[in-house]
Design an enzyme around this catalytic site. Sequence first.
Site, PDB file in Angstrom:
ATOM      1  N   GLU C  63      -5.908   6.807  -3.917  1.00 25.17           N
ATOM      2  CA  GLU C  63      -4.735   7.831  -3.690  1.00 25.17           C
ATOM      3  C   GLU C  63      -4.426   8.506  -4.927  1.00 25.17           C
ATOM      4  O   GLU C  63      -3.514   9.714  -4.806  1.00 25.17           O
ATOM      5  CB  GLU C  63      -3.424   6.777  -3.115  1.00 25.17           C
ATOM      6  CG  GLU C  63      -3.786   6.219  -1.883  1.00 25.17           C
ATOM      7  CD  GLU C  63      -4.486   5.190  -1.554  1.00 25.17           C
ATOM      8  OE1 GLU C  63      -5.087   4.690  -2.552  1.00 25.17           O
ATOM      9  OE2 GLU C  63      -4.894   4.981  -0.651  1.00 25.17           O
ATOM     10  N   HIS C 132       2.991  -2.915   4.643  1.00 23.35           N
ATOM     11  CA  HIS C 132       2.508  -1.537   5.491  1.00 23.35           C
ATOM     12  C   HIS C 132       3.457  -0.882   6.495  1.00 23.35           C
ATOM     13  O   HIS C 132       3.251  -0.096   7.251  1.00 23.35           O
ATOM     14  CB  HIS C 132       1.312  -2.236   6.594  1.00 23.35           C
ATOM     15  CG  HIS C 132      -0.137  -2.359   5.852  1.00 23.35           C
ATOM     16  ND1 HIS C 132      -0.088  -3.123   4.821  1.00 23.35           N
ATOM     17  CD2 HIS C 132      -1.410  -1.736   5.819  1.00 23.35           C
ATOM     18  CE1 HIS C 132      -1.462  -3.272   4.411  1.00 23.35           C
ATOM     19  NE2 HIS C 132      -2.130  -2.377   5.061  1.00 23.35           N
TER      20      HIS C 132
HETATM   21  C1  LIG Z   1      -4.078   1.355  -1.693  1.00 23.42           C
HETATM   22  C2  LIG Z   1      -4.768   1.232  -0.066  1.00 23.42           C
HETATM   23  N1  LIG Z   1      -5.271   2.531   0.299  1.00 23.42           N
HETATM   24  C3  LIG Z   1      -5.699   2.364   1.556  1.00 23.42           C
HETATM   25  C4  LIG Z   1      -5.649   1.276   2.422  1.00 23.42           C
HETATM   26  C5  LIG Z   1      -6.009   1.039   3.872  1.00 23.42           C
HETATM   27  N2  LIG Z   1      -7.241   0.449   3.981  1.00 23.42           N
HETATM   28  C6  LIG Z   1      -7.033  -0.746   4.403  1.00 23.42           C
HETATM   29  S1  LIG Z   1      -8.596  -1.616   4.323  1.00 23.42           S
HETATM   30  C7  LIG Z   1      -9.202  -0.143   3.953  1.00 23.42           C
HETATM   31  C8  LIG Z   1     -10.822  -0.121   3.779  1.00 23.42           C
HETATM   32  C9  LIG Z   1     -11.253  -1.078   2.534  1.00 23.42           C
HETATM   33  O1  LIG Z   1     -12.676  -1.169   2.391  1.00 23.42           O
HETATM   34  P1  LIG Z   1     -13.390  -2.278   1.422  1.00 23.42           P
HETATM   35  O2  LIG Z   1     -12.634  -2.337  -0.040  1.00 23.42           O
HETATM   36  O3  LIG Z   1     -14.628  -2.028   1.632  1.00 23.42           O
HETATM   37  O4  LIG Z   1     -12.846  -3.822   2.156  1.00 23.42           O
HETATM   38  P2  LIG Z   1     -13.161  -3.868   3.958  1.00 23.42           P
HETATM   39  O5  LIG Z   1     -12.460  -3.669   4.641  1.00 23.42           O
HETATM   40  O6  LIG Z   1     -14.638  -3.680   3.940  1.00 23.42           O
HETATM   41  O7  LIG Z   1     -13.366  -5.361   3.771  1.00 23.42           O
HETATM   42  C10 LIG Z   1      -8.248   0.736   3.452  1.00 23.42           C
HETATM   43  C11 LIG Z   1      -8.873   2.392   3.343  1.00 23.42           C
HETATM   44  C12 LIG Z   1      -4.972   0.043   1.830  1.00 23.42           C
HETATM   45  N3  LIG Z   1      -4.711  -0.958   2.578  1.00 23.42           N
HETATM   46  N4  LIG Z   1      -4.613   0.352   0.574  1.00 23.42           N
END
Ligand SMILES: Cc1ncc(C[n+]2csc(CCOP(=O)(O)OP(=O)(O)O)c2C)c(N)n1
Lengths: 323, 323, 330, 330
Positions: C63, C132
Amino acid sequence: MTIDREKLLDIYTRTMRCARSDEKIRSMLMGGKLAVLYYTYRGQELVSSAMMAALEPSDYLVTTYRGQHDQIAKGVPLDLLYAEIAGKVTGTCKGKGGSMHITHPETGVMVTTGVVGSGLPIANGLALASQNRGDGRVTVTCFGDGATNIGAFHEAMNMAQLYKLPVIFFCQNNRYGEHTAFADHTNVDSVVTRAAAYGMKGVKVDGNDAEAMYTVAQEAVDRARAGEGPTLLEAMCYRMMGHFFGADFSYMSKEHLAEMAEEDPLPRLRKLMLDYQFTEAELDAIVAQIDSEVDAAEQFATDSAFPGPEELRRDVFEAEIAA
Amino acid sequence: MTIDREKLLDIYTRTMRCARSDEKIRSMLMGGKLAVLYYTYRGQELVSSAMMAALEPSDYLVTTYRGQHDQIAKGVPLDLLYAEIAGKVTGTCKGKGGSMHITHPETGVMVTTGVVGSGLPIANGLALASQNRGDGRVTVTCFGDGATNIGAFHEAMNMAQLYKLPVIFFCQNNRYGEHTAFADHTNVDSVVTRAAAYGMKGVKVDGNDAEAMYTVAQEAVDRARAGEGPTLLEAMCYRMMGHFFGADFSYMSKEHLAEMAEEDPLPRLRKLMLDYQFTEAELDAIVAQIDSEVDAAEQFATDSAFPGPEELRRDVFEAEIAA
Amino acid sequence: MTGKITMVAALNRAIDEAMAEDEGVILLGEDVAAKQGGGVFKVSAGLTEKYGEHRVRSTPISEQAIVGACVGAALAGMRPIAEIMLMNFLTVAMDQIVNHAAKLRFMSGGQTNVPLVIRTTTGVGVGFGGQHSDMLEAWFAHVPGLTIVTPSNPADAQGLMRSAIACNDPVIFIENILCYGITGDAPSPAHRVPLGKAAIAREGSDCTIITYGRTVLDALEVAGQLADDDISVEVIDLRTIAPYDEETVTASVRKTGRAVVLHEAVKSYGTGAEIAARLSEKLFGELKAPVQRIGGAFSAVPMANVLEQAWIPSKDAIKDAVRATIGWKN
Amino acid sequence: MTGKITMVAALNRAIDEAMAEDEGVILLGEDVAAKQGGGVFKVSAGLTEKYGEHRVRSTPISEQAIVGACVGAALAGMRPIAEIMLMNFLTVAMDQIVNHAAKLRFMSGGQTNVPLVIRTTTGVGVGFGGQHSDMLEAWFAHVPGLTIVTPSNPADAQGLMRSAIACNDPVIFIENILCYGITGDAPSPAHRVPLGKAAIAREGSDCTIITYGRTVLDALEVAGQLADDDISVEVIDLRTIAPYDEETVTASVRKTGRAVVLHEAVKSYGTGAEIAARLSEKLFGELKAPVQRIGGAFSAVPMANVLEQAWIPSKDAIKDAVRATIGWKN
Ligand SMILES: Cc1ncc(C[n+]2csc(CCOP(=O)(O)OP(=O)(O)O)c2C)c(N)n1
Ligand SMILES: Cc1ncc(C[n+]2csc(CCOP(=O)(O)OP(=O)(O)O)c2C)c(N)n1
Ligand SMILES: [Mg+2]
Ligand SMILES: [Mg+2]
């Protein structure tokens, strides 16, 4: 036979508890018995179970919204977990946290965060407390591949290595961050290449290979406990469903889906168990035992009451806020 | 003779403009003619001058509180700069920004930030605009060694490489972040090792070697302009005084201070100029010319008026706020 | 363009039309491009196909880099739109928003400016829990240089988005997840809603409810119910949360003599405090009753649905507040 | 311990004594350890020598990691103190403070808590400009779970710091750079200032000035000058900015019938809005004049000294506000 037979059995049991539990929750969601946001970890049961099997109950865990398998593998009681997911007052967090924010200090589950990357700096603090106290605890923090691009990852990695903290950065690389494939969010081909940027030990492993996964996990734990510092552990696995339960995943290519089906850790582990001379009957018995536990947990969650409005005034500060 | 003689003269002129200007500002501060926060760049004149000599006037620059040399080397007029430092309405920013926040779009100086690391993501945006427009501009963002441990650095590096942006991450490694020596803020021995964590090209250079410094700078600029993507450029140098003007630096070891004195870029550059067959007279003439410019700038700043209170209502939004 | 349209479609149309008119309008955010499905909430669906991956960029989960890149592109004269998936994630990008986007025009003495739109979603009642669901508009309202807007219907969403993109200063554009599905009349492409202008969503004479976003719908419903009891409520939809349309608000309360300020955000230190403080000062002696404030409970947003519902300002609470102003006796 | 002491020395003493009593008290921040000179403002001078580098840790420039590590250590039962050099740098650590430190007790259903003190410095009038001078306390006041304190004299600094360290929830401890040099009576080590209790800095009967931090000194000076004109001003030093001591504030204003709320932070959407809104509601009909609010100008803090001085609430403005409440006619 590269790992101890008892340990493998332990890993199998944790893995199946994760697997059967995920199936149960999904069936409850499907059947309308539950209506909550749930991040299924289908495909990641083994990586986590092998990691947790290398830990002591008193070791600390910090995980994410997609951490139900980490919590189960670490030992959080299913009944309290389900009650929390269902938003019941009997849940680990009285229903205030929900599936995304499970906390259960008795089993070392200190934080489950919904913010990508935020668990890593917190894990350093738990490890720092252990370092200062000399309590011998190790802290594991779980996160995904997508989390490795956010600032908190960088700051936490650098500080952990600078202080030689007893912490393990456990990246469950399931190849996707929400809808974005690994190759579309960074220009390196694996997370582990980043360890060198901090002078940290980095290890990459096929997370669905139980023997390999457990072996590197145990090594990382031993290093941390011996005061040799942190490890970045990248366990390759797959997120076999959408980002959260019910989410579309049409953005995944046919090739990827096919490759993924091949790589399902559950049949592979079952096969390994047989190689280790466990019988079908033994394995079925374990699953049957888990299923009864799972059913009991569902019952407990279903029968439990919801929290009352007074809970809004509790736990904001130490002292309850007057009505 | 590894670089063009005219180019070296250009670098010398920029370097001496930085050097004489810093002396002037410090003498004004010492003499009580100025009472402002000022981050002297003594010891870093050459690294910046060689970098800026590789740029076009239209290229973008994003720098920090310690960026007066970057701005001067990029071409910001001294009179407007001094007036800004002195908080005069004739300054680049009408006195609202001050030394820490010089902006001068005519010479490509788009942002000077006081927040460590924050310039890097912004530089990506300038470079992204150039990439979309195909205007051929290159963006350089200057920062220190200490800034490489903050989250913004990590996020910006990853994004720049992913998008192959025409940006140069120019780390002026002066060995200290405030009172903290490099070895005490990270566990790697150079910043450039971090480039690999993003699949980015990384180059480390003795920044006080004018020929080497200019050569790698020009290579990075050429790569960026050719659409080959970003470079992390680590120029080794020294912060020859305290963190800001007047600040104590007793935390620096005798060894470090001695080593630093050895490495002063100014005598070294002068010697190189003579090797390139420039005469003492030529060099003195250049300095004399700069000194008259510097004196005129001081006069301009001194004679200029302070901004009036109405300026508090201007530039908050596009439309002036009603009194 | 007539017929009905959802808020998501209205936002998509506004961005689409702005991108068609101006090459400088670009979109950055997580999963916003076609390859990733056109955004988690589909607001950018179809835009990559039309304008290409250089103008609709999916980003890493970074971000600070997203907002920072948009600040930089804006400084270069483009009109970037940053999509930050949920408002709580703005907490990792505050430096870029507050120390840079909001201040660069001022700190540069007007030499540069930041025509940036930061789109973000949030809302209580979705079941997203403590990290959230926050409504943090009061933070941004406190920062000189920022404009904060939020639509309560599709037409305003389209008109406000066009004005936000056209604005030469940074705008925080808040989209309530629970409003995405709302349908309303589809305005013409020429439709604009000026920044800084509130709308009288319903006229009334006894009491003014001042609110914005999703709670406008609650206020209108309550106003309808109170009409049956011959209580005439005026509902003001601020649309621009800050700097807000003080003229319209003050005139309405001067007329009704009573005011209820309502928002979903935590009541204490929310935007309602500023509005109530100004009304109490400006209309001292004219108010027939103390200004009532209604907002979210003083706790994090709980996950359990029953608790989350108890956290949200209820329609009964709104009704009681209006009645309290009308029944007021010193 | 008698004699005089500066605020820096008082803070150092409070931390020193807390560290001596409890091994769990640790300090993390940029340049805080002996090798780096004991902190840019020397608040941690001498502590490394006494308690070692494991308890006084200089950190990389990584505010998210600093606050995050302190959150984690606090969860493990320690009592960490994070030093964030300047308040504007909290903008890079908001996620850890707001989404985690403030909420973990609630989201865990009370299973965990975060006994953390975040020390930070700021202040307008230092000549630090737009990115180093902001007063952002209103943001934190809006976040349930956080306690925000600021001292206006050395004794309070020592007593509040001890209470903050002893608190089982997160406390944001704001230190005004311009107050560091202030000297005052040195209290005994046993001295404590309870969180949530305001101080009546000066008694009066005609008007109450409610403020905190550096502006308490301005208010006292103005009160002294107005006394010559037979205007009796009561000055309340909140000490705990939020949740504030509403009982003391309301009682005082009920007595005087007039109130001026004063802070250095930007006036709009500042903490003064909440205080004015509550007073206007609670004392509706009892107030003799509308509550006056005084705060910083609506712009970034400018660097030029003349402009910075024009930005700060002036003593004349305070005086005029008090007179306005007294001369008020509807
Ligand atoms: C700072 C932040 N930005 C965006 C999000 C929205 N978001 C939730 S899960 C996710 C993907 C995360 O991917 P990864 O780290 O690979 O974990 P996975 O979900 O694959 O276990 C995003 C972008 C968030 N929760 N926090
Ligand atoms: C986010 C943030 N944290 C802390 C500071 C305070 N600070 C100002 S300069 C500085 C040191 C920066 O060191 P380095 O990046 O090496 O740059 P240098 O000063 O050596 O040029 C620090 C910590 C800041 N400005 N921003
Ligand atoms: Mg992933
Ligand atoms: Mg440095």
